[in-house]
Design an enzyme around this catalytic site. Structure first.
Site, PDB file in Angstrom:
ATOM      1  N   CYS A   1     -16.463  -0.717 -15.317  1.00 48.50           N
ATOM      2  CA  CYS A   1     -16.803   0.651 -15.310  1.00 48.50           C
ATOM      3  C   CYS A   1     -15.472   1.570 -15.602  1.00 48.50           C
ATOM      4  O   CYS A   1     -14.909   2.366 -14.915  1.00 48.50           O
ATOM      5  CB  CYS A   1     -17.205   0.839 -13.895  1.00 48.50           C
TER       6      CYS A   1
ATOM      7  N   GLU B   1       0.975  -1.165  -0.159  1.00 52.97           N
ATOM      8  CA  GLU B   1       0.117   0.013  -0.048  1.00 52.97           C
ATOM      9  C   GLU B   1       0.790   1.159  -0.251  1.00 52.97           C
ATOM     10  O   GLU B   1       0.376   2.043  -0.603  1.00 52.97           O
ATOM     11  CB  GLU B   1      -0.780  -0.136   1.348  1.00 52.97           C
TER      12      GLU B   1
ATOM     13  N   CYS C   1     -21.762  -0.656 -19.703  1.00 49.63           N
ATOM     14  CA  CYS C   1     -22.958  -0.683 -19.050  1.00 49.63           C
ATOM     15  C   CYS C   1     -23.759  -1.888 -19.216  1.00 49.63           C
ATOM     16  O   CYS C   1     -24.590  -2.273 -18.135  1.00 49.63           O
ATOM     17  CB  CYS C   1     -23.526   0.663 -19.236  1.00 49.63           C
TER      18      CYS C   1
ATOM     19  N   CYS D   1     -27.489   2.308 -10.850  1.00 53.83           N
ATOM     20  CA  CYS D   1     -26.809   3.242 -11.590  1.00 53.83           C
ATOM     21  C   CYS D   1     -27.520   4.503 -11.960  1.00 53.83           C
ATOM     22  O   CYS D   1     -28.332   4.504 -12.809  1.00 53.83           O
ATOM     23  CB  CYS D   1     -25.883   2.983 -12.731  1.00 53.83           C
TER      24      CYS D   1
ATOM     25  N   CYS E   1     -22.961  -4.715 -16.881  1.00 54.17           N
ATOM     26  CA  CYS E   1     -22.504  -4.070 -15.529  1.00 54.17           C
ATOM     27  C   CYS E   1     -23.545  -4.836 -14.517  1.00 54.17           C
ATOM     28  O   CYS E   1     -24.781  -4.772 -14.688  1.00 54.17           O
ATOM     29  CB  CYS E   1     -22.707  -2.695 -15.310  1.00 54.17           C
TER      30      CYS E   1
HETATM   31  S1  SF4 Z   1     -23.755   1.079 -15.191  1.00 55.70           S
HETATM   32 FE1  SF4 Z   1     -22.950   2.673 -14.127  1.00 55.70          FE
HETATM   33  S2  SF4 Z   1     -21.658   1.609 -12.600  1.00 55.70           S
HETATM   34 FE2  SF4 Z   1     -21.979   0.231 -14.307  1.00 55.70          FE
HETATM   35  S3  SF4 Z   1     -20.394   0.336 -15.754  1.00 55.70           S
HETATM   36 FE3  SF4 Z   1     -22.087   1.558 -16.510  1.00 55.70          FE
HETATM   37  S4  SF4 Z   1     -21.625   3.726 -15.389  1.00 55.70           S
HETATM   38 FE4  SF4 Z   1     -20.490   2.050 -14.574  1.00 55.70          FE
END
Ligand code: SF4
Length: 298
Positions: A159, A4, A166, A175, A169
């Site tokens: 993301c 870290e 998306c 989101c 996702c």
């Molecule tokens: S839906 Fe929202 S969190 Fe998911 S990849 Fe797209 S912008 Fe990112």
């Protein structure tokens, strides 16, 4: 904790070798606490931002003195160690001890800014506070390691900065981002400022004149002696550029005669022993290049 500290300003790919070497040389807090600063800086050499090495050294001494050489698993005790900021404390508590502590790194900041559709700059006090609060609210009661790792991976793999995936996702339903590629918003960058750094190249009987830094930047490291201005009667031997915070520094090295008397921080170092001392990285590059030229000329 070592990883870290190393990752605070350096990419994973660069850190891997340094981390492996460091852990062989300093396998535990006792070994690091017992080392002298010159040794510590030498092993850190090449990673830059040497304050991290000094802080890790001081932290090891604190762990030995106050915690019997064993890193405490309590967030407040970790945060009290030198060089441990909010992110580093949370990352150590979460990854080393599986504590449910919030952390915000670049990937998590991007994911959360998009989930919230946050238009506030994430590097502003207000934007940063909103991210930390959201990260804390999302935490499960236990399993901080997996949760934080998952958020980081989501940012790294799905993301992503330019073209977030998306469609695939797993948190899409939660989101709020309408134009994710425009997020996160950051404050305008400071302009890059050009700086000149003039140094002396003074060689005598196979030794090179160096001086040890005493100021905050590169403190304890060796470098070529600074010149107040480029000498009029001298040759420019080499010039190279390097970045430093928001500066672009041009390091120019001029041939210079040996001074009548050395300053307190100056010392002659054998050109064949250069690799054994802790040098500021740009100066090491310049010295090795010039030393190679001398060697090639015989
Ligand atoms: S839906 Fe929202 S969190 Fe998911 S990849 Fe797209 S912008 Fe990112």
């Amino acid at each position: 904790m070592v990883s870290e500290f190393m990752l605070q300003q350096t990419q994973v790919g660069t850190v891997l070798d340094f981390h492996a070497r460091w852990m062989v040389r300093f396998p535990d807090f006792a070994a690091l606490a017992a080392a002298n600063e010159a040794d510590v800086l030498h092993v850190w050499q090449g990673l830059g931002y040497y304050a991290r090495a000094r802080n890790l050294h001081r932290a090891a001494r604190q762990v030995v003195a106050q915690h019997g050489g064993v890193l405490p698993d309590d967030l407040a005790a970790i945060a009290a160690l030198p060089g441990v900021g909010r992110y580093t404390a949370g990352a150590i508590a979460s990854f080393a001890f599986d504590r449910a502590t919030p952390i915000i790194d670049a990937n998590i900041a991007r994911v959360l800014a998009r989930l919230l559709d946050l238009r506030e700059p994430i590097d502003s006090a207000r934007g940063s506070a909103m991210l930390w609060q959201t990260a804390a609210e999302l935490l499960p009661v236990s399993g901080g390691r997996l949760h934080n790792s998952a958020l980081m991976e989501l940012g790294a793999l799905v993301c992503t900065p330019r073209q977030p995936s998306c469609q695939s996702c797993p948190v899409r339903a939660h989101c709020c981002a309408e134009e994710p590629a425009t997020l996160p918003v950051k404050k305008p960058r400071r302009k890059t400022v050009a700086l000149a750094e003039d140094c002396a190249w003074t060689v005598r009987d196979g030794t090179l004149l160096l001086e040890q830094q005493t100021g905050p930047r590169w403190r304890g490291l060796w470098k070529l002696p600074a010149l107040a201005a480029p000498p009029r009667d001298s040759r420019l031997l080499l010039a190279l550029e390097y970045p430093f915070t928001h500066h672009r520094v041009t390091l120019s090295v001029f041939a210079a005669r040996a001074p009548g008397q050395l300053a307190a921080a100056q010392r002659w170092v054998g050109l064949d022993a250069i690799e054994t001392i802790a040098l500021a990285a740009p100066h090491k590059r310049a010295i090795l290049r010039l030393a190679a030229t001398i060697k090639a000329r015989g």
